[in-house]
Write a protein that holds these residues in place. Sequence first.
Motif, PDB file in Angstrom:
ATOM      1  N   PRO A  77      40.356  33.794  41.665  1.00  0.00           N
ATOM      2  CA  PRO A  77      39.296  34.552  40.987  1.00  0.00           C
ATOM      3  C   PRO A  77      38.548  33.738  39.945  1.00  0.00           C
ATOM      4  CG  PRO A  77      41.487  35.346  40.360  1.00  0.00           C
ATOM      5  CD  PRO A  77      41.673  34.430  41.524  1.00  0.00           C
ATOM      6  N   GLN A  78      39.205  32.709  39.394  1.00  0.00           N
ATOM      7  CA  GLN A  78      38.557  31.902  38.360  1.00  0.00           C
ATOM      8  C   GLN A  78      37.361  31.114  38.897  1.00  0.00           C
ATOM      9  OE1 GLN A  78      41.763  32.069  39.059  1.00  0.00           O
ATOM     10  NE2 GLN A  78      43.045  32.114  37.214  1.00  0.00           N
ATOM     11  N   VAL A  79      37.371  30.795  40.192  1.00  0.00           N
ATOM     12  CA  VAL A  79      36.280  29.994  40.768  1.00  0.00           C
ATOM     13  C   VAL A  79      35.482  30.775  41.805  1.00  0.00           C
ATOM     14  CG1 VAL A  79      37.570  27.859  40.370  1.00  0.00           C
ATOM     15  CG2 VAL A  79      37.758  29.011  42.589  1.00  0.00           C
ATOM     16  N   ALA A  80      35.876  32.027  42.053  1.00  0.00           N
ATOM     17  CA  ALA A  80      35.306  32.772  43.174  1.00  0.00           C
ATOM     18  C   ALA A  80      33.797  32.961  43.051  1.00  0.00           C
ATOM     19  CB  ALA A  80      35.998  34.131  43.303  1.00  0.00           C
ATOM     20  N   GLU A  81      33.329  33.345  41.886  1.00  0.00           N
ATOM     21  CA  GLU A  81      31.898  33.616  41.749  1.00  0.00           C
ATOM     22  C   GLU A  81      31.068  32.374  42.053  1.00  0.00           C
ATOM     23  OE1 GLU A  81      28.590  35.421  38.611  1.00  0.00           O
ATOM     24  OE2 GLU A  81      30.685  35.179  37.977  1.00  0.00           O
ATOM     25  N   GLU A  82      31.456  31.253  41.491  1.00  0.00           N
ATOM     26  CA  GLU A  82      30.702  30.016  41.729  1.00  0.00           C
ATOM     27  C   GLU A  82      30.681  29.654  43.204  1.00  0.00           C
ATOM     28  OE1 GLU A  82      30.881  25.245  40.517  1.00  0.00           O
ATOM     29  OE2 GLU A  82      32.343  26.670  39.686  1.00  0.00           O
ATOM     30  N   VAL A  83      31.837  29.785  43.874  1.00  0.00           N
ATOM     31  CA  VAL A  83      31.919  29.428  45.291  1.00  0.00           C
ATOM     32  C   VAL A  83      31.081  30.369  46.140  1.00  0.00           C
ATOM     33  CG1 VAL A  83      33.459  29.259  47.284  1.00  0.00           C
ATOM     34  CG2 VAL A  83      34.179  28.335  45.067  1.00  0.00           C
ATOM     35  N   VAL A  84      31.238  31.673  45.930  1.00  0.00           N
ATOM     36  CA  VAL A  84      30.566  32.651  46.794  1.00  0.00           C
ATOM     37  C   VAL A  84      29.057  32.649  46.579  1.00  0.00           C
ATOM     38  CG1 VAL A  84      30.390  35.104  47.377  1.00  0.00           C
ATOM     39  CG2 VAL A  84      32.633  34.081  46.939  1.00  0.00           C
ATOM     40  N   TRP A 110      27.737  39.059  44.543  1.00  0.00           N
ATOM     41  CA  TRP A 110      27.685  37.596  44.609  1.00  0.00           C
ATOM     42  C   TRP A 110      27.067  37.138  45.928  1.00  0.00           C
ATOM     43  CZ3 TRP A 110      33.520  36.720  43.068  1.00  0.00           C
ATOM     44  CH2 TRP A 110      33.681  37.044  41.709  1.00  0.00           C
ATOM     45  N   ILE A 111      27.373  37.863  47.019  1.00  0.00           N
ATOM     46  CA  ILE A 111      26.853  37.496  48.334  1.00  0.00           C
ATOM     47  C   ILE A 111      25.348  37.714  48.401  1.00  0.00           C
ATOM     48  CG2 ILE A 111      26.881  38.159  50.781  1.00  0.00           C
ATOM     49  CD1 ILE A 111      29.886  38.770  50.399  1.00  0.00           C
ATOM     50  N   GLY A 112      24.877  38.808  47.788  1.00  0.00           N
ATOM     51  CA  GLY A 112      23.450  39.086  47.773  1.00  0.00           C
ATOM     52  C   GLY A 112      22.951  39.805  49.006  1.00  0.00           C
ATOM     53  N   LEU A 113      23.843  40.261  49.867  1.00  0.00           N
ATOM     54  CA  LEU A 113      23.492  41.045  51.054  1.00  0.00           C
ATOM     55  C   LEU A 113      24.414  42.262  51.114  1.00  0.00           C
ATOM     56  CD1 LEU A 113      23.132  38.289  53.823  1.00  0.00           C
ATOM     57  CD2 LEU A 113      21.276  39.547  52.720  1.00  0.00           C
ATOM     58  N   ASP A 114      23.949  43.305  51.771  1.00  0.00           N
ATOM     59  CA  ASP A 114      24.748  44.520  51.900  1.00  0.00           C
ATOM     60  C   ASP A 114      25.674  44.391  53.106  1.00  0.00           C
ATOM     61  OD1 ASP A 114      25.759  47.025  51.464  1.00  0.00           O
ATOM     62  OD2 ASP A 114      24.084  48.072  52.431  1.00  0.00           O
ATOM     63  N   LEU A 115      26.635  43.480  53.006  1.00  0.00           N
ATOM     64  CA  LEU A 115      27.585  43.250  54.088  1.00  0.00           C
ATOM     65  C   LEU A 115      28.859  44.064  53.861  1.00  0.00           C
ATOM     66  CD1 LEU A 115      27.414  39.352  54.521  1.00  0.00           C
ATOM     67  CD2 LEU A 115      26.083  41.121  55.703  1.00  0.00           C
ATOM     68  N   PRO A 116      29.582  44.387  54.944  1.00  0.00           N
ATOM     69  CA  PRO A 116      30.894  45.022  54.779  1.00  0.00           C
ATOM     70  C   PRO A 116      31.852  44.041  54.102  1.00  0.00           C
ATOM     71  CG  PRO A 116      30.171  45.097  57.074  1.00  0.00           C
ATOM     72  CD  PRO A 116      29.230  44.207  56.361  1.00  0.00           C
ATOM     73  N   VAL A 117      32.478  44.461  53.028  1.00  0.00           N
ATOM     74  CA  VAL A 117      33.476  43.654  52.323  1.00  0.00           C
ATOM     75  C   VAL A 117      34.770  44.453  52.283  1.00  0.00           C
ATOM     76  CG1 VAL A 117      34.103  42.491  50.174  1.00  0.00           C
ATOM     77  CG2 VAL A 117      31.702  42.530  50.920  1.00  0.00           C
ATOM     78  N   ILE A 118      35.833  43.865  52.802  1.00  0.00           N
ATOM     79  CA  ILE A 118      37.140  44.511  52.834  1.00  0.00           C
ATOM     80  C   ILE A 118      38.099  43.657  52.012  1.00  0.00           C
ATOM     81  CG2 ILE A 118      39.094  45.212  54.283  1.00  0.00           C
ATOM     82  CD1 ILE A 118      35.596  44.904  55.733  1.00  0.00           C
ATOM     83  N   ARG A 119      38.874  44.309  51.161  1.00  0.00           N
ATOM     84  CA  ARG A 119      39.875  43.596  50.363  1.00  0.00           C
ATOM     85  C   ARG A 119      41.253  43.737  51.023  1.00  0.00           C
ATOM     86  NH1 ARG A 119      39.947  45.440  44.356  1.00  0.00           N
ATOM     87  NH2 ARG A 119      41.335  43.624  44.220  1.00  0.00           N
ATOM     88  N   ALA A 120      42.081  42.708  50.841  1.00  0.00           N
ATOM     89  CA  ALA A 120      43.436  42.735  51.386  1.00  0.00           C
ATOM     90  C   ALA A 120      44.366  41.981  50.451  1.00  0.00           C
ATOM     91  CB  ALA A 120      43.475  42.115  52.785  1.00  0.00           C
ATOM     92  N   ILE A 121      45.672  42.300  50.560  1.00  0.00           N
ATOM     93  CA  ILE A 121      46.680  41.605  49.752  1.00  0.00           C
ATOM     94  C   ILE A 121      47.757  41.044  50.683  1.00  0.00           C
ATOM     95  CG2 ILE A 121      48.174  41.746  47.718  1.00  0.00           C
ATOM     96  CD1 ILE A 121      46.895  44.441  47.088  1.00  0.00           C
ATOM     97  N   PRO A 122      47.428  40.022  51.477  1.00  0.00           N
ATOM     98  CA  PRO A 122      48.476  39.427  52.310  1.00  0.00           C
ATOM     99  C   PRO A 122      49.433  38.593  51.451  1.00  0.00           C
ATOM    100  CG  PRO A 122      46.453  38.179  52.523  1.00  0.00           C
ATOM    101  CD  PRO A 122      46.132  39.362  51.650  1.00  0.00           C
ATOM    102  N   LEU A 123      50.703  38.603  51.809  1.00  0.00           N
ATOM    103  CA  LEU A 123      51.704  37.802  51.131  1.00  0.00           C
ATOM    104  C   LEU A 123      52.132  36.659  52.051  1.00  0.00           C
ATOM    105  CD1 LEU A 123      53.796  40.678  49.523  1.00  0.00           C
ATOM    106  CD2 LEU A 123      51.888  39.380  48.541  1.00  0.00           C
TER     107      LEU A 123
END
Length: 260
Positions: A77-84, A110-123
């Motif tokens: 998360p610390q670098v996510a905004e810059e990367v995305v 951050w993406i700038g488009l109305d795309l489907p975004v799904i969150r997940a917590i894989p271990l």
Amino acid sequence: MQRRWVWKVGIAVRLGFIGTGNITAAMVEGLGGGVVLSPRGAAMAADLARRFPGVTVAESNQAVVEQCDMVVLAIRPQVAEEVVRGLRFRAGQKVLSLVAATPVEVIRGWIGLDLPVIRAIPLPFVADRRRVTPIIPPDPEVAALFDRLGQAVECRTQEEFDLLAVGSALMGSYFGLLEVAQDWLVERGLPEAAAKDYMAGLFANLGREAEGSGKSFGALRDEYSTHGGLNEQVFRVFGEEGGVAALRGALGQVLERVRG
């Protein structure tokens, strides 16, 4: 180029990863290959490409986005905004975010488009295809992906997803508890290897017992704690010395962070 497809209700999806760390490696191992990796984490990406069929390493993060239908954001998360913000997505793509404590609306902004975004917590255990992975919002393609890696749990509400995220934050504490016990045993004369092997084996068997039992954790604690015995004593002292309160306090603070 060999491809790996994620199948659900007749839909085929090509998968690419932005970020090649431990979770990406575990997912690739569970899937058996057939994905596109970014050069971010070059050494691990090269190793995965060497070991698994159909794994390719793209020249850049942008090249991953251009080649894939579903883009997995496996970055801190610390670098996510810059990367995305530096990536150019296209209509019709889907984004699977593994970025901790970052809401869907923020990622989409951050993406700038109305795309489907799904969150997940894989271990990391998805490598063995035996783990449960929470996702939100429900999505047939993402559910198909994690069903291949064990089982997907499609959360009904953000509150459910956040609580499961808090539960997953106990992994370090699990090993920390083993570390404290091992150190205590070693300080009193037990060889370090013997202490490690015994504690690891003990907790591994307890985990299998919990996983395969229909009983509650409280019932299992009672079952493994003879009245007036040693196990009962340890948990009683743990509570009396503030252990239970400290754990509940830590979980509450993590929940505040996740929701914040």
